[in-house]
Design a protein around this motif. Structure first.
Motif, PDB file in Angstrom:
ATOM      1  N   ALA A  49     -36.841  -3.846  51.354  1.00 53.49           N
ATOM      2  CA  ALA A  49     -38.048  -4.152  51.546  1.00 53.49           C
ATOM      3  C   ALA A  49     -38.145  -5.248  52.907  1.00 53.49           C
ATOM      4  O   ALA A  49     -37.135  -5.814  53.196  1.00 53.49           O
ATOM      5  N   THR A  58     -46.016  -5.109  55.241  1.00 55.62           N
ATOM      6  CA  THR A  58     -44.841  -4.675  54.504  1.00 55.62           C
ATOM      7  C   THR A  58     -44.389  -3.156  54.573  1.00 55.62           C
ATOM      8  O   THR A  58     -45.056  -2.300  54.803  1.00 55.62           O
ATOM      9  N   ASP A  59     -42.998  -3.210  54.081  1.00 51.53           N
ATOM     10  CA  ASP A  59     -42.411  -1.846  54.183  1.00 51.53           C
ATOM     11  C   ASP A  59     -41.330  -1.830  52.958  1.00 51.53           C
ATOM     12  O   ASP A  59     -40.713  -2.698  52.733  1.00 51.53           O
ATOM     13  N   TYR A  60     -41.123  -0.785  52.324  1.00 48.88           N
ATOM     14  CA  TYR A  60     -40.498  -0.526  51.234  1.00 48.88           C
ATOM     15  C   TYR A  60     -39.444   0.790  51.351  1.00 48.88           C
ATOM     16  O   TYR A  60     -40.037   1.696  51.852  1.00 48.88           O
ATOM     17  N   SER A  61     -38.307   0.713  50.765  1.00 49.44           N
ATOM     18  CA  SER A  61     -37.746   1.895  50.421  1.00 49.44           C
ATOM     19  C   SER A  61     -38.457   2.651  49.518  1.00 49.44           C
ATOM     20  O   SER A  61     -39.064   2.391  48.557  1.00 49.44           O
ATOM     21  N   ASP A  62     -38.460   4.133  49.526  1.00 46.68           N
ATOM     22  CA  ASP A  62     -39.013   4.868  48.782  1.00 46.68           C
ATOM     23  C   ASP A  62     -38.480   4.670  47.153  1.00 46.68           C
ATOM     24  O   ASP A  62     -39.207   4.813  46.114  1.00 46.68           O
ATOM     25  N   SER A  63     -37.182   4.166  46.880  1.00 46.89           N
ATOM     26  CA  SER A  63     -36.626   4.139  45.633  1.00 46.89           C
ATOM     27  C   SER A  63     -37.244   2.938  44.978  1.00 46.89           C
ATOM     28  O   SER A  63     -37.099   2.764  43.807  1.00 46.89           O
ATOM     29  N   LYS A  65     -40.512   1.521  45.935  1.00 48.25           N
ATOM     30  CA  LYS A  65     -42.069   1.338  46.179  1.00 48.25           C
ATOM     31  C   LYS A  65     -42.743   1.453  45.258  1.00 48.25           C
ATOM     32  O   LYS A  65     -42.485   2.528  44.250  1.00 48.25           O
ATOM     33  N   GLY A  66     -43.726   0.787  44.864  1.00 47.32           N
ATOM     34  CA  GLY A  66     -44.523   0.627  43.558  1.00 47.32           C
ATOM     35  C   GLY A  66     -43.889  -0.328  42.439  1.00 47.32           C
ATOM     36  O   GLY A  66     -44.653  -0.385  41.534  1.00 47.32           O
ATOM     37  N   ARG A  67     -42.649  -0.789  42.798  1.00 45.58           N
ATOM     38  CA  ARG A  67     -42.160  -1.443  41.568  1.00 45.58           C
ATOM     39  C   ARG A  67     -41.764  -2.931  42.052  1.00 45.58           C
ATOM     40  O   ARG A  67     -41.864  -3.804  41.383  1.00 45.58           O
ATOM     41  N   THR A  69     -42.217  -6.011  45.046  1.00 46.77           N
ATOM     42  CA  THR A  69     -43.285  -6.512  45.920  1.00 46.77           C
ATOM     43  C   THR A  69     -42.403  -7.819  46.859  1.00 46.77           C
ATOM     44  O   THR A  69     -41.965  -8.523  46.127  1.00 46.77           O
TER      45      THR A  69
END
Length: 119
Positions: A49, A58-63, A65-67, A69
Motif C-alpha cells: 500500500a 492511496t493505492d493498494y495491491s490487488d491482494s 484491496k478492500g481488507r 487501509t
C-alpha cells in the motif's frame, strides 16, 4: 534522512486484525510519500500500500484491496496499516517505506515487523 521504525506485528488467527505503525524520525513525513511492502519466506518483496503526501491519495495491491487501509498522521510523524480479514498468505515481514514515487515509495526503509497469520 528519514529513520523508520515499524511496530504492531505479531501472531493472529485467520480472519483477525492487526494495526501496524511506522514511526518516523529525522525529518517530518508531511512531504513524503509513504508506503508498506512485505516479504514472505522464499518470495520476493512486494508492494502492499502507499499514500501520497500531496493529497493522501492511496493505492493498494490487488491482494489486499478492500481488507487493508493505509493512513497517515503527520502531526505524530506516523503512518499506519490497518489489516482486517487476515489470511495465512498475508504472513510476511512488513516494511515501512518513505520517499520517491508516490505510488511505490521506496527511498527509505524500516527494519520490518513480522506478521504471522495462523489458519
Amino acid at each position: 534522512q528519514v529513520q523508520l521504525v515499524e511496530s504492531g506485528g505479531g501472531l493472529v488467527q485467520a480472519g483477525g486484525s492487526l494495526r501496524l505503525s511506522c514511526a518516523a524520525s529525522g525529518r517530518s513525513i508531511s512531504t513524503y510519500n509513504m508506503g508498506w511492502f512485505r516479504q514472505a519466506p522464499g518470495k520476493e518483496r512486494e508492494f502492499v500500500a502507499a499514500i501520497s503526501w500531496r493529497n493522501s491519495r492511496t493505492d493498494y495491491s490487488d491482494s489486499v484491496k478492500g481488507r487493508f487501509t493505509i493512513s497517515r498522521e503527520n502531526a505524530k510523524n506516523t503512518v499506519y496499516l490497518q489489516m482486517n480479514s487476515l489470511k495465512s498468505e498475508d504472513t510476511a515481514v512488513y516494511y515501512c517505506t518513505a520517499g520517491g514515487d508516490p505510488l511505490r515509495p521506496r527511498k527509505y526503509w524500516g527494519q520490518g515487523t513480522q506478521v504471522t497469520v495462523s489458519s
